[in-house]
Design a protein around this motif. Structure first.
Motif, PDB file in Angstrom:
ATOM      1  N   VAL A 255       0.826  -1.200   0.000  1.00 40.62           N
ATOM      2  CA  VAL A 255       0.000   0.000   0.000  1.00 40.62           C
ATOM      3  C   VAL A 255       0.866   1.257   0.000  1.00 40.62           C
ATOM      4  O   VAL A 255       0.423   2.319  -0.442  1.00 40.62           O
ATOM      5  CB  VAL A 255      -0.943  -0.017   1.225  1.00 40.62           C
ATOM      6  N   ASP A 256       2.109   1.144   0.460  1.00 42.03           N
ATOM      7  CA  ASP A 256       2.978   2.327   0.510  1.00 42.03           C
ATOM      8  C   ASP A 256       3.529   2.740  -0.857  1.00 42.03           C
ATOM      9  O   ASP A 256       4.402   3.601  -0.956  1.00 42.03           O
ATOM     10  CB  ASP A 256       4.127   2.113   1.503  1.00 42.03           C
ATOM     11  N   GLN A 257       3.013   2.111  -1.936  1.00 42.20           N
ATOM     12  CA  GLN A 257       3.336   2.478  -3.315  1.00 42.20           C
ATOM     13  C   GLN A 257       4.766   2.118  -3.702  1.00 42.20           C
ATOM     14  O   GLN A 257       5.385   2.774  -4.550  1.00 42.20           O
ATOM     15  CB  GLN A 257       3.067   3.973  -3.560  1.00 42.20           C
ATOM     16  N   THR A 258       5.306   1.052  -3.119  1.00 40.85           N
ATOM     17  CA  THR A 258       6.633   0.575  -3.492  1.00 40.85           C
ATOM     18  C   THR A 258       6.605  -0.934  -3.696  1.00 40.85           C
ATOM     19  O   THR A 258       5.767  -1.647  -3.140  1.00 40.85           O
ATOM     20  CB  THR A 258       7.695   0.895  -2.428  1.00 40.85           C
ATOM     21  N   VAL A 259       7.541  -1.398  -4.521  1.00 40.08           N
ATOM     22  CA  VAL A 259       7.874  -2.816  -4.639  1.00 40.08           C
ATOM     23  C   VAL A 259       9.295  -2.975  -4.108  1.00 40.08           C
ATOM     24  O   VAL A 259      10.193  -2.211  -4.488  1.00 40.08           O
ATOM     25  CB  VAL A 259       7.799  -3.299  -6.093  1.00 40.08           C
ATOM     26  N   ILE A 260       9.490  -3.945  -3.231  1.00 37.38           N
ATOM     27  CA  ILE A 260      10.821  -4.215  -2.688  1.00 37.38           C
ATOM     28  C   ILE A 260      11.257  -5.605  -3.120  1.00 37.38           C
ATOM     29  O   ILE A 260      10.497  -6.571  -3.006  1.00 37.38           O
ATOM     30  CB  ILE A 260      10.845  -4.106  -1.154  1.00 37.38           C
ATOM     31  N   LEU A 261      12.488  -5.698  -3.646  1.00 35.59           N
ATOM     32  CA  LEU A 261      13.127  -6.989  -3.902  1.00 35.59           C
ATOM     33  C   LEU A 261      14.044  -7.270  -2.722  1.00 35.59           C
ATOM     34  O   LEU A 261      15.015  -6.550  -2.499  1.00 35.59           O
ATOM     35  CB  LEU A 261      13.916  -6.954  -5.210  1.00 35.59           C
ATOM     36  N   TRP A 262      13.708  -8.313  -1.969  1.00 35.23           N
ATOM     37  CA  TRP A 262      14.432  -8.651  -0.751  1.00 35.23           C
ATOM     38  C   TRP A 262      15.497  -9.698  -1.028  1.00 35.23           C
ATOM     39  O   TRP A 262      15.238 -10.689  -1.722  1.00 35.23           O
ATOM     40  CB  TRP A 262      13.479  -9.193   0.305  1.00 35.23           C
ATOM     41  N   ASP A 263      16.681  -9.492  -0.465  1.00 37.86           N
ATOM     42  CA  ASP A 263      17.707 -10.531  -0.407  1.00 37.86           C
ATOM     43  C   ASP A 263      17.501 -11.268   0.919  1.00 37.86           C
ATOM     44  O   ASP A 263      17.843 -10.753   1.987  1.00 37.86           O
ATOM     45  CB  ASP A 263      19.106  -9.910  -0.476  1.00 37.86           C
ATOM     46  N   MET A 264      16.908 -12.446   0.836  1.00 35.24           N
ATOM     47  CA  MET A 264      16.561 -13.149   2.078  1.00 35.24           C
ATOM     48  C   MET A 264      17.792 -13.654   2.824  1.00 35.24           C
ATOM     49  O   MET A 264      17.739 -13.837   4.044  1.00 35.24           O
ATOM     50  CB  MET A 264      15.601 -14.296   1.775  1.00 35.24           C
ATOM     51  N   ASP A 265      18.887 -13.900   2.108  1.00 38.89           N
ATOM     52  CA  ASP A 265      20.106 -14.320   2.800  1.00 38.89           C
ATOM     53  C   ASP A 265      20.651 -13.200   3.677  1.00 38.89           C
ATOM     54  O   ASP A 265      21.238 -13.446   4.735  1.00 38.89           O
ATOM     55  CB  ASP A 265      21.166 -14.758   1.793  1.00 38.89           C
ATOM     56  N   GLU A 266      20.468 -11.957   3.226  1.00 34.71           N
ATOM     57  CA  GLU A 266      20.925 -10.807   4.000  1.00 34.71           C
ATOM     58  C   GLU A 266      19.832 -10.245   4.903  1.00 34.71           C
ATOM     59  O   GLU A 266      20.119  -9.504   5.846  1.00 34.71           O
ATOM     60  CB  GLU A 266      21.412  -9.695   3.059  1.00 34.71           C
TER      61      GLU A 266
END
Length: 459
Positions: A255-266
């Motif tokens: 809803v905050d108008q962003t897409v985040i690509l997460w590095d799950m290892d980090e």
């Protein structure tokens, strides 16, 4: 006079669910036996988080009140019109405005002595072995101000469906994504990510049965008291997509108008995409091109991003515009240049990623918003769709049109979600608002479906 039972819950529905492939779960999930000290630590940490949130909200409220006193009447009216409550987007206001409440504090609902499992009381565990032929179905369940994820066992051959175990969630679930990447381990795992009304994404190990807290979290609200910085999303997480080609990457839209690509290892954001003016309601990585992610936004735009250049990703998108809000986007699993778009007015649009801005066809599929779409990897021209009106529809489509084949009414109220069995794409799971709230249905039961797609009758 007969004793009255407990009151019926005013909120009771399944907003999200997800299949787990067969053969990946442990036959006997691990059970954690907590000491009194460990449980006290968990309760204390949770209570501290709730207290910090309460303090921060109170301070924000005071600041907002001061700012409001400085605004003139016209400015105040404009601010109210431009800042809609995110919950209104999901019609949670129909549920007595309770959907934004967090789950009750653990300190109020668990007793330390009761939570230490007694090995002698575990008699039913031997009868609940998960077989290699079983699917797990992860079912997000909201009941009044409590939220949980139920782990169901589904065996197609035995026609068995039952709840294996469940665990409490910190906030109401909006999306669930299975993945086999276990951060920090070289072995494949059996994990799931859950996006909620809360901005924090929680990651759970599905091979642990009695988990009271997630394996890890993605994001932090920050804390003034502990001098913790906020990172990640700032509002509800509406959709998740795991990158099956780069398995340590998870995408989230908010809803905050962003897409985040997460590095799950980090455990940290790798790339943040901000090229949106409204909330992102659906997203999916391309099944073969690991760098490509498709997004659907409430502004009516479908955007395809190339994520290889994290610095220039916000300017790398190609776009398609449709009427209304985009509720669902989905890549075709075998004809991977194509994708489907579902909107809040019940329309389906079919497009080719090689033709920016052009739609191959559009059909008014439902009278209300699209809540689920599934292609069929065994029958490339078969498409299923669901809507909040409560109906499943089956379509026969090609590059120029979609023809209606069959529809089924589940009498479960608003259908909130639909997912597909990985091993049998004709078997679908649905979440709704009325009992049984979660249902399994095989569309091959329909004569019309079998005749249209040349499926042999069962012997």
């Amino acid at each position: 006079m007969a004793e009255e039972g407990p009151p019926e819950p005013s909120i009771d529905f399944v907003p999200a669910l997800c299949f787990v492939p067969r053969g990946v779960a442990k036959d006997r999930p691990d059970k954690i036996v907590l000491t009194q000290a460990e449980l006290a630590r968990i309760i204390g940490d949770t209570q501290q988080e709730l207290d910090e949130e309460s303090d921060d909200e109170a301070e924000e409220g005071e600041n907002a009140a001061e700012d409001e006193n400085d605004m003139d009447v016209d400015d105040h009216a404009d601010a109210n019109s431009e800042n809609r409550d995110p919950q209104d987007e999901f019609q949670f206001q129909e549920y007595d405005n309770e959907a934004n409440a967090n789950v009750t504090s653990l300190a109020n609902i668990v007793d330390a002595g009761e939570q230490i499992p007694d090995e002698d009381e575990d008699s039913e565990a031997e009868d609940e072995v998960i077989k290699p032929s079983d699917n797990l179905i992860l079912v997000g369940h909201v009941q009044d101000d409590a939220a949980s994820m139920e782990v169901w066992v589904f065996n197609q051959e035995e026609e068995a469906l039952y709840t294996h175990h469940d665990f409490l969630l910190p906030s109401f679930p909006l999306c669930i994504e299975w993945m086999n990447h276990d951060a920090g381990s070289e072995k494949a795992g059996n994990m799931c990510a859950i996006g909620c009304m809360d901005p924090i994404i929680t990651i759970w190990d599905l091979d642990i049965q009695d988990a009271i807290e997630p394996t890890f979290k993605l994001g932090s609200k920050g804390s003034r008291k502990q001098n913790k910085e906020q990172y990640g999303h700032k509002d509800a997480v509406l959709d998740l997509s795991w990158n099956t080609n780069f398995e340590h990457i998870l995408a989230s839209g908010s809803v905050d108008q962003t897409v985040i690509l997460w590095d799950m290892d980090e455990g940290q954001p790798h790339t943040t995409i901000t090229a949106f003016c409204k909330q992102i309601q659906s997203l999916e990585f391309h099944p073969k091109e690991a760098q490509s992610i498709l997004t659907g936004c409430a502004d009516g735009f479908v955007r395809l991003f190339d994520c290889r250049d994290s610095e220039g990703v916000n300017s790398s998108s190609i776009e398609w515009k449709v009427d209304g809000e985009v509720e669902k986007v989905l890549w075709h699993p075998t004809q991977t240049d194509y994708f489907i778009v579902g909107t809040n007015d019940g329309t389906l649009h079919y497009a080719d990623k090689r033709s920016p801005g052009q739609l191959l066809w559009s059909v008014k599929a439902h009278n209300e918003e699209i809540s689920g779409v599934c292609f069929n990897n065994q029958m490339p021209n078969l498409l299923t769709s669901t809507s909040t009106e409560g109906t499943l529809k089956v379509w026969n489509f090609d590059g120029t049109e979609a023809k209606h084949v069959y529809e089924h009414e589940f009498n479960m109220g608003r259908l909130q979600c639909m997912r597909q069995c990985p091993e049998d794409p004709y078997t679908l799971a649905f979440g709704g608002e009325k009992p049984p709230r979660c249902a399994i249905f095989n569309i091959k039961n329909s004569i019309a479906v079998r005749r249209t797609f040349g499926i042999p009758d069962a012997e």
